[in-house]
Design a protein around this motif. Structure first.
Motif, PDB file in Angstrom:
ATOM      1  N   ALA A   1       0.794  -1.262   0.142  1.00  0.00           N
ATOM      2  CA  ALA A   1       0.068  -0.064   0.109  1.00  0.00           C
ATOM      3  C   ALA A   1       0.997   1.141  -0.054  1.00  0.00           C
ATOM      4  CB  ALA A   1      -0.847  -0.023   1.214  1.00  0.00           C
ATOM      5  N   GLU A   2       1.953   1.133   0.670  1.00  0.00           N
ATOM      6  CA  GLU A   2       3.103   2.320   0.587  1.00  0.00           C
ATOM      7  C   GLU A   2       3.637   2.831  -0.558  1.00  0.00           C
ATOM      8  OE1 GLU A   2       5.268   1.421   4.105  1.00  0.00           O
ATOM      9  OE2 GLU A   2       3.796   2.235   5.759  1.00  0.00           O
ATOM     10  N   HIS A   3       4.056   1.653  -1.200  1.00  0.00           N
ATOM     11  CA  HIS A   3       5.049   1.859  -2.351  1.00  0.00           C
ATOM     12  C   HIS A   3       4.546   0.880  -3.329  1.00  0.00           C
ATOM     13  CE1 HIS A   3       7.433  -1.179  -0.002  1.00  0.00           C
ATOM     14  NE2 HIS A   3       7.274   0.058   0.857  1.00  0.00           N
ATOM     15  N   PRO A   4       3.309   0.921  -4.072  1.00  0.00           N
ATOM     16  CA  PRO A   4       2.752  -0.367  -4.904  1.00  0.00           C
ATOM     17  C   PRO A   4       3.638  -0.546  -6.107  1.00  0.00           C
ATOM     18  CG  PRO A   4       1.405   1.835  -4.889  1.00  0.00           C
ATOM     19  CD  PRO A   4       2.224   1.925  -3.719  1.00  0.00           C
ATOM     20  N   ASP A   5       4.391   0.792  -6.399  1.00  0.00           N
ATOM     21  CA  ASP A   5       5.115   0.440  -7.940  1.00  0.00           C
ATOM     22  C   ASP A   5       6.549   0.304  -7.620  1.00  0.00           C
ATOM     23  OD1 ASP A   5       2.791   1.098  -9.372  1.00  0.00           O
ATOM     24  OD2 ASP A   5       2.884   3.133  -8.817  1.00  0.00           O
ATOM     25  N   ARG A   6       6.891   0.022  -6.528  1.00  0.00           N
ATOM     26  CA  ARG A   6       8.542  -0.291  -6.229  1.00  0.00           C
ATOM     27  C   ARG A   6       8.552  -1.739  -6.200  1.00  0.00           C
ATOM     28  NH1 ARG A   6      10.900   1.491  -0.558  1.00  0.00           N
ATOM     29  NH2 ARG A   6      10.157   3.549  -1.346  1.00  0.00           N
ATOM     30  N   ALA A   7       9.803  -2.001  -6.951  1.00  0.00           N
ATOM     31  CA  ALA A   7      10.139  -3.434  -7.442  1.00  0.00           C
ATOM     32  C   ALA A   7      10.072  -4.336  -6.082  1.00  0.00           C
ATOM     33  CB  ALA A   7      11.345  -3.327  -8.312  1.00  0.00           C
ATOM     34  N   ALA A   8       9.242  -5.429  -6.116  1.00  0.00           N
ATOM     35  CA  ALA A   8       9.427  -6.537  -5.541  1.00  0.00           C
ATOM     36  C   ALA A   8      10.051  -7.586  -5.809  1.00  0.00           C
ATOM     37  CB  ALA A   8       8.096  -7.115  -4.954  1.00  0.00           C
TER      38      ALA A   8
END
Length: 620
Positions: free
Chosen positions: A478-485
């Protein structure tokens, strides 16, 4: 021990003609020389110490030369050099004579910082000038005088493998008392001969190596315990140059009370101070199942042996006593430990390390109680001593004349951490000085540490229910949905997409009746861990188990793709453990999403099964 009794005929035949005896090195001597040669840039165990001589006359260089030469002539160890490779074993050779030249420096008018800069500069030059260990004597003596000062300094540089502290200070007293006699026009008296030589100690160590009783004793000390390990967070900045430094704690205001504690417990000041050290170390390592290094004097109990110079040290593991409720209990337990080890103190630490140690160094921290009662403090200013020494240990703690000193390096202990550790020693000594009935189990945190904990407790949020892994992942998504996981080459799998895949898995499981109370098998021995599958299983309320544990056959499972890359990035948890690359992980997450969403993860009738056309992995 008769001359040459400890070597074979071939070695004796190869000796130079001026050698009057030869015998093997002790384990401590050999270990020190190895450390010395391992760091030629540091010259470990080549130590320099300077003493301020209170005098009513300027230093007489000729008298000091004669006095020092008399001491060299008197003691075999000062005419000894080391040969490591020329004979069947490493030997120390005692020469008939050895010539020493005493230096004298004139320093003119001293600057505002007094003697300190000159002594530091001289010690630095000495450290940069290694001794030839094959020669003798392995000491250097130098006097320093200044135009505006009647007092003068004597500096002695030693190759530590030939002398320990007691021998060093005995030698110092012989030089200074002989100097006073010669300057006054008198001939120094020669001490009475004693029926003991350093070779006798070498023979005693060789006998101890064969003692099963000694071996069993030290096995009992080491096994089931760990060494004292300093917290990694206390290390200094290792990108900066290594600096050896010293922290000092003056506890002379507590000394009378601590000696009273020794008297009331029927022990000794050494037991009291060692007990304080053990309490501090137990706070640092947060366990009682540990040992610390203790420097022991292994010199034989023979009349006159204390007058024979040599290296008699043996640094041995000392176990933390358990079950002590009061300070009196702890001090008595430490005293009992000292008494128990005394008959076994000659057994070499190096053998203990090789046979019973965990691998690598046995000890990283050690304690040394010093009491050089032979020093005549009317001849020198004891408090003005300057020393420069180095060794391989992370922390060397020693006490002498009401002062506790911590020797360490900036790489092993930052100055801030050393200050905290010194404050901890002070707090423990203060508590112990109150008497034997105090609680030895209580935390002895310094005031600054207690205040830090109080502020932390005041500002901290009330502890609530710990969040689950699934909740933590949802928060991150929720905080950084577009960051690479997860990364796959140049492509990326974002938290948003991984979150969507986990939701799809959870929906598919719920549609097939899998939820709270269900158990889903995940095979760790084939392909990458099912990150999305695991998250989805948790979101569905089910539990998971590795597929290759008993009872997992027949549980819901999805067979992974075959073939693993050679360049695995990690190893998944599980009984077998599976290497995983980032590429494989990302590809399998996508496959799982499509497969579980399209086919489901359970067979008809709600019975756990597998995807159509697949069979569950067979337990290996």
């Amino acid at each position: 021990m008769a001359p040459f009794a400890l070597i074979g005929p071939e070695d004796r035949a190869a000796l130079p003609p001026d050698v009057v005896d030869a015998y093997p090195l002790t384990a401590t001597q050999l270990g020190m020389i190895i450390e010395l040669r391992a760091r030629p840039d540091v010259n470990t165990y080549q130590d320099t110490t300077s003493y301020l001589i209170r005098d009513d006359e300027p230093v007489d260089g000729a008298a000091l030369q004669r006095a020092t030469q008399l001491v060299v002539d008197r003691h075999e160890v000062l005419r000894t050099g080391f040969e490591l490779n020329r004979y069947s074993v490493p030997l120390q050779l005692v020469h008939r004579t050895a010539r020493i030249t005493v230096g004298v420096s004139d320093h003119g008018v001293l600057g505002p910082d007094g003697w300190r800069p000159a002594l530091e500069e001289y010690a630095a030059r000495e450290r940069r000038s290694p001794m030839d260990i094959t020669g003798a004597p392995l000491i250097r003596v130098h006097a320093h005088r200044a135009q505006d000062a009647r007092d003068w300094w004597i500096t002695i540089t030693e190759c530590h493998p030939i002398l320990e502290g007691w021998s060093f200070h005995t030698m110092l007293m012989e030089i200074l008392t002989g100097y006073r006699e010669i300057r006054a026009g008198r001939t120094p008296a020669e001490p009475e001969p004693v029926p003991f030589r350093y070779a006798d100690y070498v023979a005693a160590e060789a006998a101890a190596r064969d003692s099963q009783e000694d071996r069993d004793f030290w096995r009992g000390v080491v096994e089931g315990r760990t060494d004292t390990a300093l917290p990694p967070a206390w290390q200094g900045d290792r990108t900066l140059a290594r600096e050896r430094y010293q922290h000092m704690l003056d506890f002379r205001d507590l000394e009378d009370d601590l000696r009273r504690l020794a008297t009331e417990t029927g022990t000794s000041m050494k037991a009291v101070l060692l007990a304080a050290h053990m309490k501090v170390m137990s706070t640092v390592v947060a366990t009682e199942a540990f040992y610390t290094g203790l420097v022991c004097d292994a010199r034989p109990e023979i009349v006159g042996a204390d007058e024979v110079l040599g290296m008699y040290l043996n640094t041995l593991p000392f176990a933390m006593p358990t079950g002590a409720r009061t300070w009196g209990d702890l001090v008595r337990s430490v005293h009992d430990g000292l008494t128990a080890l005394w008959p076994h103190r000659v057994f070499p630490m190096q053998v203990i390390q090789q046979e019973f140690g965990p691998g690598g160094r046995l000890l990283d921290v050690f304690f040394n109680y010093l009491d050089f009662r032979q020093v005549d403090k009317s001849l020198l200013d004891w408090d003005a001593t300057y020393n420069d020494n180095d060794n391989e240990f992370a922390l060397h703690v020693f006490t002498i004349s009401g002062i506790l000193k911590l020797n360490t390096t900036s790489h092993r202990l930052s100055r801030e951490a050393a200050g905290r550790l010194t404050a901890l020693y002070r707090t423990v000594l203060e508590r112990m000085s109150l008497g034997p009935d105090g609680d030895a189990r209580a935390a002895c945190l310094p005031a600054a540490e207690r205040e830090g904990l109080r502020l932390l407790d005041r500002t901290a949020e009330p502890a609530g229910r710990p969040i689950t892994v699934g909740e933590a992942f949802a928060r991150a998504a929720a905080e950084h949905p577009d960051r690479a996981a997860v990364r796959r080459g140049a492509e990326e799998l974002t938290y948003r997409r991984l979150d969507a895949q986990a939701d799809a898995v959870a929906r598919a499981l719920r549609e097939r009746g899998i939820g709270p109370g269900s158990l889903v098998a995940v095979a760790p021995d084939h392909g990458p861990d099912r990150v999305a599958a695991v998250l989805g299983i948790w979101r569905a309320g089910a539990a998971l188990t590795p597929a290759d544990v008993p009872g997992a056959a027949g549980l819901p499972a999805v067979e992974p793709p075959t073939g693993l890359p050679d360049d695995a990035a990690c190893v998944l948890p599980g009984p077998a453990g599976t290497p995983v690359s980032h590429d494989e992980l990302a590809r399998t997450l996508e496959q799982l999403h499509d497969e579980l969403a399209a086919r489901g993860a359970a067979s008809a009738g709600g019975r756990p099964g597998c995807a159509p056309g697949r069979r569950p992995p067979r337990p290996d």
